[in-house]
Design an enzyme around this catalytic site. Structure first.
Site, short mmCIF file in Angstrom:
data_model
loop_
_atom_site.label_atom_id
_atom_site.label_comp_id
_atom_site.label_asym_id
_atom_site.label_seq_id
_atom_site.Cartn_x
_atom_site.Cartn_y
_atom_site.Cartn_z
N ARG A 169 -9.55 -44.00 -8.22
CA ARG A 169 -8.74 -42.79 -8.28
C ARG A 169 -9.28 -41.87 -9.38
NH1 ARG A 169 -3.39 -45.92 -10.39
NH2 ARG A 169 -2.90 -45.68 -8.18
N TRP A 182 -25.02 -38.06 -11.93
CA TRP A 182 -25.36 -37.69 -10.55
C TRP A 182 -26.66 -36.91 -10.49
CZ3 TRP A 182 -23.78 -39.99 -6.49
CH2 TRP A 182 -22.52 -40.58 -6.45
N CYS A 372 -17.01 -43.93 -17.75
CA CYS A 372 -15.68 -44.39 -17.33
C CYS A 372 -15.82 -45.77 -16.69
CB CYS A 372 -15.10 -43.39 -16.33
SG CYS A 372 -13.69 -43.98 -15.38
N CYS A 375 -14.76 -45.96 -13.02
CA CYS A 375 -15.74 -45.25 -12.18
C CYS A 375 -17.00 -46.09 -12.03
CB CYS A 375 -16.08 -43.89 -12.79
SG CYS A 375 -14.66 -42.84 -13.14
#
Length: 446
Positions: A169, A182, A372, A375
């Site tokens: 989430r 990324w 995170c 994550c």
């Protein structure tokens, strides 16, 4: 008073004005009727219908012969209800991972201090249960760990995580740190030269105008690789939009869909048309993993394969549910045809496969740079799931040679790979289901 001649002249003038106005009105309406008309999507007003995130998400996908509408129906009614139940079973809910490994590519920026980034520890009684499941499964089937994740499973910081206690989430982790991860994945692992920039890359000096023209010149395999990574990125973003922290009061936190966040990431107007491409790459990734599951079905159909948890009744029902999911995937009529990949010269194909393997290994290492913890957990799992799916796709001969009643020294899957494969596909299935929910919100955003 007007004489007869003046009256006739005035009548002619009025008629000409009327006919001219009527003729011009007809011409305008007729011209509009001949131009393509966009039907209102999900009850939007004419001013907003072109801004819909999903109005262009339709038709046949590139590089395959399957349409989006067929995938929606198949997933939402046949796959999603079963895969959601499957990953809640004990065998699939525990994942072993090292979340303490340092980033190997740039100085560690430390862990995210936001409380929702934290991974809830597995209760000790559940840890012992998870250890028993993993240990017994490995001993029973004499499975060996893959080269990619051996270091993960033997490190002192490795621990069991209960995935149900740590759902994927939105945690609040964003900004330059997330962009850097990324950007590194795309720039260093997608067969792209430094001189070509991706559209909307916040870290690039260019808008990426020539990116898709460059992609057209790539071989199928390299084009597919980029689309898989883009699809994974899109799927993760949908999870974050669908499970967003809406209210953090004195009581229990409220999580739910955030339409504004969804529009920012996928609305064609907000993303200069990139949103539709991103979502189509999600569907493409779904097809790849769907194909892998259909291919690996014979591996699990063998009678001695047991998804051990210590509860024989649950083991039996879990395998039955797994086979139900796998048989549904086999029944899909428009599978991706992987035979067109790596079909060239043997030496070139072997080299390209090795590049694929190394790039995925590198991406799994980049996941160690995610600040995170939650994550990082889900990024690592989904990357391993995709890597496992690709290994299955190109192991068809080995799978066909599997003995029916005994283990094989050939193709094998570790418990870790099985958990990652099914949970990773469940995440994709959930993403497509969530798109349906966002369609409903676009229709009535109240």
């Amino acid at each position: 008073m007007l004489n007869a001649t003046q009256a006739r002249g005035l009548l002619v003038l009025l008629l000409s004005l009327f006919c001219g106005h009527f003729g011009w009105g007809w011409f305008q309406n007729n011209a509009k009727s001949k131009s393509p008309q966009k039907e209102p999507v999900y009850g939007e007003t004419p001013d907003s219908q072109d801004q819909s995130c999903l109005c262009h998400l339709t038709g046949v996908l590139d590089d395959c012969f399957c349409d989006i509408e067929s995938i929606d129906v198949f997933n939402n009614f046949k796959v999603y209800p079963h895969i959601r139940k499957l990953v809640e079973r004990d065998f699939f809910r525990y994942y072993k991972v090292n979340l303490k490994r340092p980033c190997p590519f740039w100085p560690d920026e430390g862990q995210c201090s936001i409380k929702d980034c934290h991974v809830e520890p597995c209760p000790e009684v559940r840890v012992q249960h998870a250890w028993l499941i993993c240990k017994t499964h490995s001993l029973t089937h004499t499975l060996t760990l893959t080269h990619t994740h051996t270091h993960t499973l033997t490190h002192t910081h490795t621990r069991y995580v209960d995935l149900l206690l740590n759902p994927e989430r939105y945690t609040g982790y964003k900004g330059p740190s997330a962009w850097r991860v990324w950007n590194s994945i795309y720039e260093e692992n997608c067969f792209k030269p430094r001189s070509v920039y991706r559209p909307l890359n916040p870290l690039a000096p260019s808008r990426g105008e020539g990116f898709y023209k460059w992609m057209e010149g790539l071989c199928l395999e390299k084009r597919v690789f980029y689309r898989l990574i883009s699809g994974l990125h899109s799927s993760i973003n949908i999870h974050l939009c669908a499970e967003y922290l809406l209210d953090e009061g004195w009581g229990k936190s409220v999580w739910g869909p955030n339409l504004h966040e969804f529009r920012q990431r996928f609305d064609p107007a907000e993303t200069k048309g990139e949103g539709t491409r991103r979502l189509k790459n999600l569907y493409f990734l779904y097809l790849i993993e769907l194909r892998a599951l259909s291919k690996v079905t014979p591996y699990f159909e063998r009678s001695f394969i047991n998804l051990y948890t210590g509860n024989s009744q649950e083991d039996s029902s879990t395998k039955e549910l797994l086979l139900q999911v796998l048989n549904e995937t086999k029944a899909f009529p428009m599978h991706f045809d992987e035979s067109s990949m790596f079909a060239g010269h043997k030496i070139e194909s072997k080299t390209l496969k090795e590049e694929f393997r190394l790039h995925f290994k590198n991406i799994s290492r980049i996941m160690d740079c995610v600040g995170c913890s939650k994550c990082r957990l889900w990024g690592t799992l989904q990357t391993q799931g995709l890597g496992t799916a690709l290994r299955i796709l190109f192991s068809e001969k080995e799978i066909k040679k599997l003995p029916e009643n005994s283990p094989s020294k050939g193709f094998q899957l570790t418990r870790q790979e099985i958990v990652a494969l099914l949970n990773g596909f469940a995440r994709l299935s959930t993403s497509i289901k969530e798109l349906h929910n966002f369609r409903t919100l676009l229709k009535d955003p109240r």
